[in-house]
Design an enzyme around this catalytic site. Sequence first.
Site, PDB file in Angstrom:
ATOM      1  CB  SER A  44     -22.995  -8.655  10.562  1.00  0.00           C
ATOM      2  OG  SER A  44     -21.997  -9.577   9.638  1.00  0.00           O
ATOM      3  CE  LYS A 110     -21.655 -16.835  13.459  1.00  0.00           C
ATOM      4  NZ  LYS A 110     -23.032 -16.002  13.974  1.00  0.00           N
ATOM      5  CD  GLU A 112     -27.270 -14.364  16.404  1.00  0.00           C
ATOM      6  OE1 GLU A 112     -27.874 -13.889  16.869  1.00  0.00           O
ATOM      7  OE2 GLU A 112     -26.800 -14.029  15.028  1.00  0.00           O
ATOM      8  CD  GLU A 179     -21.762 -10.066  18.840  1.00  0.00           C
ATOM      9  OE1 GLU A 179     -21.602  -8.855  18.753  1.00  0.00           O
ATOM     10  OE2 GLU A 179     -22.250 -10.653  18.518  1.00  0.00           O
TER      11      GLU A 179
END
Length: 263
Positions: A44, A110, A112, A179
């Site tokens: 991000s 991490k 996704e 999320e």
Amino acid sequence: MHTIATLNSMKARGEKIASVTAYDYCSAFAASEVGIELILVGDSLGMVIHGHDSSLPVTIHDMAYHMRCVKRGNNKALLMADLPFMSYYCESKSLENAAVLMREGAQMVKLEGGAWLAESTRLLTERGIPVCAHMGLTPQSVNHLGGYRVQGRDPEKRQAIIDEALVLQDAGACIILIECVPEALGEELTRALDVPVIGIGAGSATDGQILVWHDLLGLYPGKKAKFVKNFLEGTTGGIQGALAEYVRQVKSGEFPDAKHSYA
């Protein structure tokens, strides 16, 4: 220092895990000083630091730089780093790029995606690299998803998320980050899994919460998601006071409330 064992113990005894993103020395220092257990160096940063309209332009070199900065400021938190867009498209690239971030100070990476990550997750875990699987709304897939939209609202997709999370847990994932899903799905997923479930826009029943640093402090000028709360408003003590209040509300279960969750 907090470890994966710390987070597992917290889940077992029902204590909420407070997590936040951080991108530099000062933010990492501030977060770890108020009791944050998990710091994510997130891709991000492409939006909140570099000013892009998505996280897709972020490279492994960008992540390595910010990981070094965060490591210098951290005192106690477990450090996790995102593998950015297209840095884990095959098992060999997953290993190569995860190793870059681990050398810079990450203690977990991490990724996704869903069940297609099982082999990479297994491979990384076997070689001593802990994995967090990011599911639900996955920002690196924003073009495929058609925008930043709530995921898992229909029964078929809801069950698919749960099933694929179980596959990733079996493959060795230490944490599931979920999320932007309905609160009921966040709760069901948390009950179904043995590993900690960290939510962002997934309701209050998950084992912990995470927010982007700039969202938590009301600093990002972009459109605010429903699950975002500015903890700098109405608190004293500046940034440290806002972070401490965030930790308190996560621990007590006050945040997120219905206003910051999806039905």
